[in-house]
Write an enzyme that holds these catalytic residues in place. Structure first.
Site, mmCIF file in Angstrom:
data_model
loop_
_atom_site.group_PDB
_atom_site.id
_atom_site.type_symbol
_atom_site.label_atom_id
_atom_site.label_comp_id
_atom_site.label_asym_id
_atom_site.label_seq_id
_atom_site.Cartn_x
_atom_site.Cartn_y
_atom_site.Cartn_z
ATOM 1 N N MET A 258 0.824 -1.196 0.000
ATOM 2 C CA MET A 258 0.000 0.000 0.000
ATOM 3 C C MET A 258 0.867 1.258 0.000
ATOM 4 S SD MET A 258 -2.688 -1.730 -0.072
ATOM 5 C CE MET A 258 -3.919 -0.437 -0.093
ATOM 6 N N GLU A 272 8.858 -1.055 -0.772
ATOM 7 C CA GLU A 272 8.307 -2.399 -0.672
ATOM 8 C C GLU A 272 9.278 -3.454 -1.198
ATOM 9 O OE1 GLU A 272 5.713 -3.595 0.756
ATOM 10 O OE2 GLU A 272 4.620 -1.769 1.272
ATOM 11 N N GLU A 322 3.825 -6.522 10.411
ATOM 12 C CA GLU A 322 2.628 -6.559 9.580
ATOM 13 C C GLU A 322 2.160 -7.989 9.311
ATOM 14 O OE1 GLU A 322 3.050 -4.184 6.089
ATOM 15 O OE2 GLU A 322 3.563 -2.364 7.202
ATOM 16 N N GLU A 324 3.795 -10.432 8.014
ATOM 17 C CA GLU A 324 4.230 -10.938 6.707
ATOM 18 C C GLU A 324 5.206 -12.105 6.870
ATOM 19 O OE1 GLU A 324 3.946 -6.854 4.013
ATOM 20 O OE2 GLU A 324 5.860 -7.395 4.928
#
Length: 368
Positions: A258, A272, A322, A324
């Site tokens: 995002m 990212e 997050e 991940e």
């Protein structure tokens, strides 16, 4: 009624009117002595801090208890609280309520209101629209825990509203919003509406109930090494696939994430790539930008091919904060295209970026 001193983002009229729920009067010019207006340390919010010899300009406004509660609900989500201080106004020194940062808050640089308003006013107003949609339905702590998603969606709406009108329609005349509500909010949101739109014969459609998955904008990046003629893909568990009954909810994809408020798609792409796969991109090639699923979602994706040295790349990464857990692997361009032709890949952005790369690969290799 209560005297309230407004400064910082509350001086932005559209934001103030959203929070109050009414057209706000101009108020009386005033200033708060021995204080200064700063950013918070993370550059997210204007705050008032004690600063001897300085003065914060603002306005003095009379508000009802309900209006003060609405303002406190919004400001409290950003860690601000009300305090009674002396304010200098045209009618003399007034005891007024002022929103201050919480104890221990670390201030950032000084803030100039006009510059803040030009850059952040529209964004913060959109934050307020969704936040106040939960007033009376969600407590202050619940709102605070959802601020990240709300801010992502507000940044997306601000950017999307600047898109050019390519359809020749006037949404102020050709769409009629009958009802609207925020149905769910967390990292993603869900909105429901009853609306009408103008048909091609000039008439208005019958009222239609529609829902929308509300998300932010995303950057999607397929790293490509033109020297090695290889790409990097990532694999991760995708809960929506599992919830939909897919027996293989681990998906090979490009890198994606995002776009944060104040960040460009390019900046998000570079960030990212490093966060998810430890890849440093040397250059970005724009593939395009488009809605990922326009019938159900407002997600708008910016697609890139990112040039990189993929020697030694691959492994497991992602941000634990997050949730991940991401595996990355480097494969040859030929293997990528064979996988696309054999329908092995099920991620739409990967198919789009892969086909774009097939058309531009010779140029990228010649330039390397």
């Amino acid at each position: 009624m209560t005297d309230l001193f407004l400064t910082g983002c509350l001086r932005h009229a559209p934001l103030l009117e959203t929070l109050l729920g009414r057209v706000a009067p101009e108020g009386q010019p005033a200033q708060l002595p021995d204080h200064a207006l700063h950013w918070t340390a993370d550059l997210s919010t204007p705050v008032v801090i004690a600063d001897k010899g300085q003065a914060v300009p603002g306005v003095l406004l009379r508000v009802s208890e309900e209006e003060l509660a609405r303002l406190d609900y919004f400001q409290g989500a950003f860690g601000l609280h009300l305090a009674e201080l002396q304010v200098e106004a045209e009618r003399g020194v007034i005891e007024a309520q002022v929103f201050l940062s919480g104890p221990g808050a670390e201030p950032g640089p000084a803030l100039e209101f006009d510059a803040w308003q030009a850059e952040w006013g529209a964004f913060m107003t959109r934050v307020a629209v969704e936040a106040m949609g939960w007033y009376g339905r969600l407590g202050p702590e619940g709102l605070r825990s959802r601020l990240r998603g709300i801010r992502l969606r507000a940044a997306a709406r601000t950017a999307i509203s600047a898109h050019p009108d390519r359809a020749g329609h006037d949404v102020t005349q050709d769409v009629n919003m009958i009802e609207h509500r925020f149905a769910y909010a967390d990292y993603f949101g869900m909105e429901e509406a009853l609306l009408q739109f103008r048909r091609y014969d000039g008439s208005m459609s019958a009222p239609m109930a529609r829902s929308c998955l509300a998300t932010g904008r995303a950057s999607v990046i397929l790293p490509y090494d033109p020297v090695r003629d290889s790409v990097l893909l990532i694999e991760q568990f995708r809960a929506p696939l599992y919830l939909g009954g897919d027996p293989a909810p681990w998906l090979w994809e490009p890198i994606a994430g995002m776009i944060d408020p104040g960040e460009t798609p390019e900046q998000a792409a570079l960030r990212e790539a490093e966060e998810e796969a430890g890849v440093i991109l040397s250059r970005l090639e724009t593939v395009g930008a488009a809605y990922s699923s326009s019938g159900s979602s407002m997600e708008y994706c910016h697609l890139f091919v990112g040039l990189a040295d993929l020697g030694g790349a691959g492994g497991v990464g992602g941000l634990a904060s997050e949730g991940e857990d991401i595996r990355s692997a480097v494969i040859s361009f030929d293997d990528l295209m064979e996988g696309i032709d054999r329908h092995l890949y099920r991620d739409m952005p990967l198919l789009v970026a892969g086909h774009w790369l097939a058309r531009h690969r010779d140029r990228l290799r010649a330039e390397s």
